[in-house]
Design an enzyme around this catalytic site. Structure first.
Site, PDB file in Angstrom:
ATOM      1  N   CYS A  56       0.846  -1.188   0.058  1.00 37.38           N
ATOM      2  CA  CYS A  56      -0.179  -0.118  -0.105  1.00 37.38           C
ATOM      3  C   CYS A  56       0.972   1.096  -0.068  1.00 37.38           C
ATOM      4  CB  CYS A  56      -0.790  -0.038   1.242  1.00 37.38           C
ATOM      5  SG  CYS A  56      -1.667  -1.615   1.577  1.00 37.38           S
TER       6      CYS A  56
ATOM      7  N   ARG B 159       1.257   1.738  -5.811  1.00 38.76           N
ATOM      8  CA  ARG B 159       1.469   0.616  -4.958  1.00 38.76           C
ATOM      9  C   ARG B 159       0.161   0.042  -4.450  1.00 38.76           C
ATOM     10  NH1 ARG B 159       6.549   1.646  -2.206  1.00 38.76           N
ATOM     11  NH2 ARG B 159       5.475   0.187  -0.559  1.00 38.76           N
TER      12      ARG B 159
ATOM     13  N   TRP C 277      -3.900  -1.820  -1.421  1.00 38.66           N
ATOM     14  CA  TRP C 277      -3.884  -3.272  -2.170  1.00 38.66           C
ATOM     15  C   TRP C 277      -4.193  -4.228  -0.983  1.00 38.66           C
ATOM     16  CZ3 TRP C 277      -0.816  -7.558  -2.858  1.00 38.66           C
ATOM     17  CH2 TRP C 277      -1.002  -8.083  -4.120  1.00 38.66           C
TER      18      TRP C 277
ATOM     19  N   ASN D 179       1.130  -0.119   6.078  1.00 41.02           N
ATOM     20  CA  ASN D 179       1.605  -1.004   5.057  1.00 41.02           C
ATOM     21  C   ASN D 179       2.285  -2.090   5.387  1.00 41.02           C
ATOM     22  OD1 ASN D 179       2.494  -2.088   2.423  1.00 41.02           O
ATOM     23  ND2 ASN D 179       4.087  -0.455   2.161  1.00 41.02           N
ATOM     24  N   GLY D 180       1.925  -3.107   5.114  1.00 44.02           N
ATOM     25  CA  GLY D 180       2.545  -4.497   5.818  1.00 44.02           C
ATOM     26  C   GLY D 180       1.531  -5.362   6.041  1.00 44.02           C
TER      27      GLY D 180
ATOM     28  N   GLU E 129      11.751 -12.674 -20.327  1.00 42.91           N
ATOM     29  CA  GLU E 129      11.426 -11.240 -20.143  1.00 42.91           C
ATOM     30  C   GLU E 129      10.557 -10.509 -21.059  1.00 42.91           C
ATOM     31  OE1 GLU E 129      11.682  -9.403 -17.418  1.00 42.91           O
ATOM     32  OE2 GLU E 129      11.280  -7.359 -18.208  1.00 42.91           O
TER      33      GLU E 129
ATOM     34  N   LYS F 101       6.805  -9.433 -19.954  1.00 44.83           N
ATOM     35  CA  LYS F 101       6.239  -8.073 -20.179  1.00 44.83           C
ATOM     36  C   LYS F 101       5.010  -7.981 -20.878  1.00 44.83           C
ATOM     37  CE  LYS F 101       8.173  -5.945 -18.204  1.00 44.83           C
ATOM     38  NZ  LYS F 101       9.192  -6.432 -17.494  1.00 44.83           N
TER      39      LYS F 101
ATOM     40  N   GLU G  43       2.265  -9.336 -18.534  1.00 43.51           N
ATOM     41  CA  GLU G  43       1.746  -8.662 -17.300  1.00 43.51           C
ATOM     42  C   GLU G  43       0.887  -7.131 -17.894  1.00 43.51           C
ATOM     43  OE1 GLU G  43       4.745  -7.065 -14.595  1.00 43.51           O
ATOM     44  OE2 GLU G  43       6.326  -6.813 -16.312  1.00 43.51           O
TER      45      GLU G  43
ATOM     46  N   HIS H  30      10.894 -29.758 -28.271  1.00 37.46           N
ATOM     47  CA  HIS H  30      10.326 -30.941 -27.272  1.00 37.46           C
ATOM     48  C   HIS H  30       9.036 -30.696 -26.777  1.00 37.46           C
ATOM     49  CE1 HIS H  30      14.459 -32.563 -27.369  1.00 37.46           C
ATOM     50  NE2 HIS H  30      14.868 -31.254 -27.167  1.00 37.46           N
TER      51      HIS H  30
ATOM     52  N   LYS I  19       3.873  -2.485  -7.622  1.00 41.72           N
ATOM     53  CA  LYS I  19       5.139  -2.243  -8.411  1.00 41.72           C
ATOM     54  C   LYS I  19       6.249  -2.668  -7.328  1.00 41.72           C
ATOM     55  CE  LYS I  19       8.358   0.008 -10.369  1.00 41.72           C
ATOM     56  NZ  LYS I  19       8.485  -0.864 -11.797  1.00 41.72           N
TER      57      LYS I  19
HETATM   58  O1  M6R Z   1      11.462  -4.373  -6.986  1.00 40.75           O
HETATM   59  P1  M6R Z   1      12.039  -5.853  -7.610  1.00 40.75           P
HETATM   60  O2  M6R Z   1      12.806  -5.936  -8.684  1.00 40.75           O
HETATM   61  O3  M6R Z   1      12.619  -6.734  -6.628  1.00 40.75           O
HETATM   62  O4  M6R Z   1      10.808  -6.814  -8.105  1.00 40.75           O
HETATM   63  C1  M6R Z   1      10.738  -7.890  -8.495  1.00 40.75           C
HETATM   64  C2  M6R Z   1       9.610  -8.394  -9.086  1.00 40.75           C
HETATM   65  O5  M6R Z   1       8.390  -7.856  -8.618  1.00 40.75           O
HETATM   66  C3  M6R Z   1       9.218  -7.407 -10.549  1.00 40.75           C
HETATM   67  O6  M6R Z   1      10.406  -7.541 -11.320  1.00 40.75           O
HETATM   68  C4  M6R Z   1       7.933  -7.614 -11.425  1.00 40.75           C
HETATM   69  O7  M6R Z   1       8.153  -8.781 -11.802  1.00 40.75           O
HETATM   70  C5  M6R Z   1       7.575  -6.532 -12.380  1.00 40.75           C
HETATM   71  N1  M6R Z   1       6.370  -6.345 -12.497  1.00 40.75           N
HETATM   72  C6  M6R Z   1       8.220  -6.919 -13.666  1.00 40.75           C
HETATM   73  O8  M6R Z   1       7.795  -6.114 -14.604  1.00 40.75           O
END
Ligand code: M6R
Length: 610
Positions: free
Chosen positions: A2, A27, A74, A100-101, A482, A486, A489, A505, A605
């Protein structure tokens, strides 16, 4: 996961809370709320939805008060309801808390408090904090009551607290959840991150675990949980406010993709010249130690984990040190055995990913040295590690990581050069030419960004497909992973990354005329001819081929439906250049589909919960 912002000022604070929350919405965005303290009583408003939606209903900006706290949620405990939105109060409505937590022992605490007669109005773990402070207030000052309450909490918290009978004070505390103090002129702030208050101050104090801050408009004090006052350093942040804004781009993600030439140039700046690599003083690991390490273990999550896989390839290939990569979330429960000569590296953009923090702590327990590669100064991971290399990507606001990824790769490459040099696996001439090549990358990136027209064309043609494959080999296999992440997500399209040779395979069964297959196929001496064969295999089954190839390649354009060119560079560095078209492809597809690109559903994030 959050966002928190709080202000104590000599003026009304509603605008600052609102702007702060706007910057923190990445967040959490399932509900928002604010509490203002005015004439010793609270004005508290909250609602379900994004900030702009709730603002339409309640108009936070009309509220008076020189002190206030705000929160975007969140959800973790309790559904997305107005009752569960923060702030939360005690029975007498004299204490207001944003959090937050996760409070792990909240259910036991709640039972005890209910037995004592406390009445709860939400299902959150946070509400116990307000009641616990109320419970401890009998006979004690608010400061003491907060200390006593926090001592009973197990789990993570960043807290902003108001007490109606202390109308000039804003209280804050943290444990394993990010919280900073901002030191302004006749006003002071608390916030989950630096960009959210950069418009008001660039002077920041990092709270450490189990610390409590008391902020008044002209001063602040920080204490430990036993009430001992602590000396804290005020850090001056050099990120500009504009750096944290969209700068004319439609989305932060697009802006951040286009910022990569600058972000990589900044990351390299002063660190690589001629045949030398030098990191800043925070690096903290001696040359003597680096010469002796026998193994490297890299821990990370998500995109940072993909960077780790590229790092593994670079380090093993060039510095010849056995290197292993593990998901931080898995490592912590594996009871792994670490040799004392293993260097553990944690990679994290935010420095606040709960699994990476926990894995790093686990590694530290075994007495090994740790190094973090991180984008956020003073974040938790950087403070746990023995050494830090900062990526200098600047604030990354888009939930999908872009510039943080390529700056991570740049740092891993520099680290590889340093290790190779110290261990004499490369000669001076090789080191020099590797440094020259990485220094060229920021100048080569505009050419990659110019390929955007062809990438946009692919997005226009294929954004309605529901599946896709990403294939690469060697250093570019993690880039395939990656690229697929991308796309998933930000567009919500199913995508999978595979080593190209693995296609036969299994995944080859998926190929038909509806399946776009993205090949990351820059020219290299090892596998290029094999990848050409894989492209043929896809084409002969009717699949659609989008290929990333090296400029001047004559073969791939003959076979692929679309070819996106990247400039010539060393094989290991092709990973940086090849990542960018994949970011753009995901972005344009998501944008065409009308997705909330910067805040994709279900994602946050910084994943500060496990
Ligand atoms: O802040 P971090 O690099 O530790 O975050 C790790 C993942 O949560 C982060 O890379 C996530 O996969 C992203 N949404 C990717 O775009």
């Amino acid at each position: 996961m959050c966002g928190i912002v709080g202000v104590v000022s000599n003026k009304d604070v509603s605008h600052k809370l609102y702007e702060g929350l706007k910057n923190l919405e990445y967040r959490g965005y399932d509900s928002v709320g604010m509490c203002f303290l005015h004439n010793k009583s609270f004005l508290q408003k909250k609602g379900v939805g994004k900030l702009a939606e709730v603002q339409k209903k309640v108009n936070f900006l009309r509220f008076k008060g020189n002190i206030g706290i705000a929160h975007c949620r969140w959800s973790t405990h309790g559904g997305v309801t107005e009752a569960n939105a923060h702030p939360h109060s005690d029975c007498s409505n004299r204490i207001s808390v944003v959090h937050n937590g996760i409070i792990e022992n909240y259910s036991k605490l709640k039972d005890e408090l209910v037995k004592k007669g406390h009445e709860f109005t939400s299902q959150t773990d946070t509400e116990v904090i307000a009641h616990l402070i109320e419970d401890n207030l009998k006979g004690y000052s608010i400061e003491k009551a907060i200390q006593l309450a926090l001592k009973k909490l197990e789990g993570s918290y960043a807290l902003g607290i108001l007490h109606a009978d202390s109308p000039s004070k804003l209280f804050a505390a943290r444990n394993e959840s990010p919280l900073i103090l901002g030191v302004g002129n006749n006003e002071n702030f608390i916030a989950s991150d630096v960009p959210s208050i950069l418009g008001y101050t660039n002077k920041v104090v990092y709270l450490d675990d189990k610390e409590i801050a008391v902020l008044m408009k002209g001063s602040f004090k920080v204490f430990d949980l036993d009430g001992r006052q602590l000396r804290k350093k005020i850090n001056v942040i050099n990120w500009s406010r504009e750096a944290a804004e969209k700068g004319g781009f439609k989305h932060f993600m697009l802006k951040e993709i286009y910022e990569q030439p600058r972000a990589i140039a900044d990351t390299l700046n002063g660190r690589a010249a001629n045949n030398h690599v030098v990191f800043d003083k925070e690096f903290g690991l001696s040359e003597n130690y680096l010469r002796k390490i026998k193994k490297i273990l890299i821990l990370a999550c998500g995109t940072s984990w993909h960077a780790a896989l590229v790092g593994e390839f670079m380090i093993e290939e060039l510095a010849r040190i056995p290197t292993e990569v593990q998901y931080a979330s898995e490592f912590r429960y594996r009871h792994a055995l670490l040799d004392k000569d293993t260097l553990v590296i944690a990679i994290s953009q935010s420095g606040e990913t709960a699994d990476t923090i926990a894995a790093l702590r686990e590694a530290k327990k075994q007495g090994v040295k740790t190094l973090s590669i991180c984008n956020v100064m003073g974040s938790s991971i950087t403070r746990i590690s023995d050494g830090v290399i900062y990526t200098r990507a600047g604030p990354e606001i888009g939930v999908a990581s872009t510039k943080a990824f390529t700056t991570q790769l740049s740092v891993l490459y520099l680290l590889t050069i340093l290790l190779s040099k110290l261990r004499k696996t490369l000669n001076e001439g090789q080191v020099k030419s590797m440094i020259e090549c990485i220094r060229k990358i920021p100048m080569q990136l505009p050419a990659v960004l110019h390929e955007d027209d062809e990438i946009l064309r692919c997005a226009e043609l294929y954004h309605k497909r529901t599946n896709s494959l990403y294939l690469g080999r060697g250093v570019n296999f993690p880039i395939a992973l990656e690229g697929a992440l991308k796309l998933k997500e930000v567009s919500y399209i199913h995508a999978e990354g595979y080593p190209a040779a693995e296609m036969k395979h299994g995944p080859i069964a998926l190929i038909d005329k509806n399946m776009p297959v993205v090949f990351i196929a820059p020219h290299d001496i090892y596998t290029y001819s094999k990848i050409l064969g894989n492209i043929e295999e896809v084409k002969s089954r009717g699949g659609i081929v989008i290929a990333i190839a090296t400029e001047g390649d004559k073969e791939i354009p003959k076979k692929a439906d679309h070819t996106i060119f990247i400039p010539k560079t060393l094989y290991t560095l092709s990973s940086i250049l090849a990542a960018i078209p994949l970011q753009l492809l995901a972005y344009h597809i998501a944008d065409k589909l009308g997705r909330d690109v910067d805040r994709p559903r279900n994602l946050a994030k910084s994943v500060v919960v496990e």
